[in-house]
Design an enzyme around this catalytic site. Sequence first.
Site, short mmCIF file in Angstrom:
data_model
loop_
_atom_site.label_atom_id
_atom_site.label_comp_id
_atom_site.label_asym_id
_atom_site.label_seq_id
_atom_site.Cartn_x
_atom_site.Cartn_y
_atom_site.Cartn_z
N ARG A 145 0.80 -1.23 0.00
CA ARG A 145 0.00 0.00 0.00
C ARG A 145 0.83 1.28 0.00
O ARG A 145 0.58 2.19 -0.78
CB ARG A 145 -0.91 0.06 1.25
CG ARG A 145 -2.23 -0.61 1.10
CD ARG A 145 -2.63 -1.16 2.43
NE ARG A 145 -1.66 -2.17 2.79
CZ ARG A 145 -1.69 -3.43 2.34
NH1 ARG A 145 -2.67 -3.82 1.58
NH2 ARG A 145 -0.75 -4.32 2.64
N THR A 146 1.79 1.35 0.90
CA THR A 146 2.46 2.65 1.08
C THR A 146 3.25 3.02 -0.17
O THR A 146 3.19 4.15 -0.64
CB THR A 146 3.37 2.61 2.32
OG1 THR A 146 2.62 2.05 3.39
CG2 THR A 146 3.84 3.99 2.71
N ARG B 255 11.00 4.08 3.19
CA ARG B 255 10.69 3.12 4.27
C ARG B 255 11.98 2.39 4.61
O ARG B 255 12.71 1.98 3.71
CB ARG B 255 9.62 2.12 3.83
CG ARG B 255 9.47 0.99 4.84
CD ARG B 255 8.29 0.12 4.57
NE ARG B 255 7.05 0.83 4.87
CZ ARG B 255 5.85 0.25 4.87
NH1 ARG B 255 5.74 -1.04 4.60
NH2 ARG B 255 4.77 0.94 5.15
N1 CP Z 1 -0.33 -0.04 5.75
C1 CP Z 1 0.89 -0.31 5.26
O1 CP Z 1 1.90 0.27 5.65
O2 CP Z 1 0.88 -1.30 4.29
P1 CP Z 1 2.17 -1.75 3.48
O3 CP Z 1 3.14 -2.38 4.45
O4 CP Z 1 1.65 -2.72 2.44
O5 CP Z 1 2.77 -0.53 2.86
#
Ligand code: CP
Length: 306
Positions: free
Chosen positions: A51-52, A101
Amino acid sequence: MRHLMSPLDFTVEELDQLLDLANDIEKNPAKYAHACEGKKLATLFYEPSTRTRLSHEAAMLNLGGNVLGFSSADSSSAAKGETVSDTIRMISCYADICAMRHPKEGAPMVACKHSSIPIINAGDGGHQHPTQTLTDLLTIRSLKGRLNNLTIGLCGDLKFGRTVHSLINALVRYTGIRFILISPEELRLPSYIREDVLDRNEVPYQEVVRLEDALPSLDILYMTRVQKERFFNEEDYIRMKDFYILDKKKMELAPEDMYVLHPLPRVNEIAVEVDDDPRAAYFRQAQYGVYVRMALILTLLDIHVD
Ligand code: CP
């Protein structure tokens, strides 16, 4: 130049403006379709993400910009030993804004010190996940019509869950907020958040182990996954991983106007049968994540659309 390291980097007034902008983007996407033409977003993901990373990329593409980046440390020169500070010096030559990240707490903060472009913390270890918090705030405000006077249940891995830590930091600035912290003893909210954030701000909270005890009094239930990647041994993870499973039967205990949020990914903590319940809002939440990241990119690049 502004970065986003923590939800507290924005004042409550600035947050309101950002959420208003996200709502306007939701209603009038065409108005923003060329706002970032000629701009590039770099996504530097040293840890897995769906998602992020993809919602940041979708946000920049929706604004007419372009994206570049890597999705694992192994596919970057980090695998050869390059430091975050050297990497960000390079990326500053290639892009206009960057989302990072990293498994180490504070890595995006190190990046800011060596960057000539805005850096967005897209999650650093068990520390903070500010863009998830912006997503959560937009979702709550859009569904409940307010960010004040809410009873919020935070359930699951409150020890390692960075989304919970960021959300608490953001919500204590609103009035009439009360938390019910639902976790097993081993995964309680760390004392540095209980004491330094909740107690210091005189925010009422209650700690319970049984989800059933909390459900009847909640406006929002925020479910979280047990963070396998942050456990020191597999045995403890296996013992904890299915501690909470929200199913249809438990949902019968919840008010009709309570919403279920989850930053996702989910593992077993929400049964698939709950997805059809109108109160299940976690997939809508992921959509709000795109609007709010569009608003964030515009804000950090100081781009205004009339
Ligand atoms: N909510 C979230 O951080 O999802 P991801 O780890 O898939 O980015």
